[in-house]
Design an enzyme around this catalytic site. Sequence first.
Site, PDB file in Angstrom:
ATOM      1  N   HIS A 282       0.816  -1.223   0.000  1.00  0.00           N
ATOM      2  CA  HIS A 282       0.000   0.000   0.000  1.00  0.00           C
ATOM      3  C   HIS A 282       0.846   1.268   0.000  1.00  0.00           C
ATOM      4  O   HIS A 282       0.360   2.330  -0.382  1.00  0.00           O
ATOM      5  CB  HIS A 282      -1.050  -0.028   1.128  1.00  0.00           C
ATOM      6  CG  HIS A 282      -0.591   0.430   2.464  1.00  0.00           C
ATOM      7  ND1 HIS A 282      -0.284  -0.437   3.495  1.00  0.00           N
ATOM      8  CD2 HIS A 282      -0.392   1.671   2.952  1.00  0.00           C
ATOM      9  CE1 HIS A 282       0.078   0.271   4.552  1.00  0.00           C
ATOM     10  NE2 HIS A 282       0.023   1.547   4.259  1.00  0.00           N
TER      11      HIS A 282
ATOM     12  N   ASP B  97      -0.236  -7.493   1.768  1.00  0.00           N
ATOM     13  CA  ASP B  97       0.277  -6.112   1.681  1.00  0.00           C
ATOM     14  C   ASP B  97       1.801  -6.108   1.708  1.00  0.00           C
ATOM     15  O   ASP B  97       2.413  -5.812   2.738  1.00  0.00           O
ATOM     16  CB  ASP B  97      -0.314  -5.296   2.844  1.00  0.00           C
ATOM     17  CG  ASP B  97      -0.055  -3.806   2.700  1.00  0.00           C
ATOM     18  OD1 ASP B  97       0.434  -3.376   1.645  1.00  0.00           O
ATOM     19  OD2 ASP B  97      -0.348  -3.084   3.673  1.00  0.00           O
TER      20      ASP B  97
ATOM     21  N   GLN C 138       0.425   5.752  11.253  1.00  0.00           N
ATOM     22  CA  GLN C 138       0.657   6.221   9.900  1.00  0.00           C
ATOM     23  C   GLN C 138       2.103   6.667   9.726  1.00  0.00           C
ATOM     24  O   GLN C 138       2.650   7.343  10.601  1.00  0.00           O
ATOM     25  CB  GLN C 138      -0.281   7.388   9.611  1.00  0.00           C
ATOM     26  CG  GLN C 138      -0.551   7.531   8.151  1.00  0.00           C
ATOM     27  CD  GLN C 138      -1.315   8.800   7.842  1.00  0.00           C
ATOM     28  OE1 GLN C 138      -1.655   9.576   8.727  1.00  0.00           O
ATOM     29  NE2 GLN C 138      -1.561   9.010   6.588  1.00  0.00           N
ATOM     30  N   GLY C 139       2.704   6.281   8.627  1.00  0.00           N
ATOM     31  CA  GLY C 139       4.110   6.612   8.385  1.00  0.00           C
ATOM     32  C   GLY C 139       5.048   5.492   8.788  1.00  0.00           C
ATOM     33  O   GLY C 139       6.196   5.443   8.364  1.00  0.00           O
ATOM     34  N   ASP C 140       4.560   4.581   9.623  1.00  0.00           N
ATOM     35  CA  ASP C 140       5.344   3.401  10.004  1.00  0.00           C
ATOM     36  C   ASP C 140       5.139   2.258   9.010  1.00  0.00           C
ATOM     37  O   ASP C 140       5.871   1.265   9.043  1.00  0.00           O
ATOM     38  CB  ASP C 140       4.929   2.891  11.391  1.00  0.00           C
ATOM     39  CG  ASP C 140       5.270   3.862  12.505  1.00  0.00           C
ATOM     40  OD1 ASP C 140       6.361   4.464  12.452  1.00  0.00           O
ATOM     41  OD2 ASP C 140       4.446   4.017  13.428  1.00  0.00           O
ATOM     42  N   SER C 141       4.143   2.368   8.164  1.00  0.00           N
ATOM     43  CA  SER C 141       3.790   1.291   7.240  1.00  0.00           C
ATOM     44  C   SER C 141       5.002   0.770   6.484  1.00  0.00           C
ATOM     45  O   SER C 141       5.860   1.545   6.051  1.00  0.00           O
ATOM     46  CB  SER C 141       2.771   1.788   6.221  1.00  0.00           C
ATOM     47  OG  SER C 141       1.528   1.898   6.843  1.00  0.00           O
TER      48      SER C 141
HETATM   49  C1  4AZ Z   1      -1.499   3.733   8.361  1.00  0.00           C
HETATM   50  O1  4AZ Z   1      -2.362   4.556   8.164  1.00  0.00           O
HETATM   51  C2  4AZ Z   1      -1.572   2.889   9.573  1.00  0.00           C
HETATM   52  N1  4AZ Z   1      -2.173   1.163  14.173  1.00  0.00           N
HETATM   53  C3  4AZ Z   1      -0.531   2.061   9.884  1.00  0.00           C
HETATM   54  C4  4AZ Z   1      -0.595   1.275  11.024  1.00  0.00           C
HETATM   55  C5  4AZ Z   1      -1.707   1.328  11.824  1.00  0.00           C
HETATM   56  C6  4AZ Z   1      -2.749   2.155  11.500  1.00  0.00           C
HETATM   57  C7  4AZ Z   1      -2.687   2.942  10.381  1.00  0.00           C
HETATM   58  C8  4AZ Z   1      -1.782   0.454  13.033  1.00  0.00           C
HETATM   59  O2  4AZ Z   1      -0.562   3.606   7.580  1.00  0.00           O
END
Ligand code: 4AZ
Length: 272
Positions: free
Chosen positions: A79, A132, A226-229
Amino acid sequence: MRRPLVRALSLAAVAAVIPLASPAPAAADSVVIGGYPVEISESPWTVALASRDRFGGTRAGQFCGGAVIGRSTVLTAAHCLGEAALGAPLGRVRDLKVIAGRGDLLGEEGREIPVRAVRVNPAYDSYTNAGDLAVLTLTEPLPASSVIRMAGSGDAAYRPGTDAVVYGWGDTTGGGDFAHALRATRVRVLSDAVCEEAYPGSAEGKYLADSMLCAGELGGGRDACQGDSGGPLVAQGRLIGLVSWGSGCGRAESPGVYTRVSGVVREPGAGH
Ligand code: 4AZ
């Protein structure tokens, strides 16, 4: 709509079999949420995905994380490479880079390595979030000491109750406060049942145990955001997951969902 009462009851049943060391905070307190700073030298397999063209230069263009699984091979989330994340089709992002060896995005440490090839898992389903995962090939190899081993299927590190650590430069509060220095937070591998209950299927995604891994704290508090993905979830020295999705960040009864790396890629390989 969710059914919070039903979910709370079944989570309480799970809590009875997974002993919690201490009561988890009810709210997010600060990777990564609830985290602590780490030196990049302690986790050299954590890399940043960056594009200054797309995301500006203040944090070196960082927008996702990744994990080094071969000297020229980085795993990240599919993603991260979609149009929704990039704001443009991947083919228009000319300056996609992996930043390795740099903990502080405001500094100049480490290397920025252009990405030579991107393979997005063709089975990735953006509706459920299944599969993913994407594989990046770098134009230059990293040192062998930067490579982390992946846990194979059946590895003890996947067992519910296992302590794991997630790494990233993402939102530290859930309010858009992105870290400039690498952080980590400790989470616990949770049973598939916990995430199946929390995520039976909605616009956010559907938990599918074959390709996903559930981790967090039952009471919330410590989580990826968000941003850790795309960034690594590590247990017992092995890569078990990549940050993928969840409902919010650090919320009680909404654990983090990770891409289960076992079985998705055959072999980390020593030299490629
Ligand atoms: C994101 O938006 C996202 N709490 C990544 C990880 C988590 C939630 C959202 C897990 O990329």
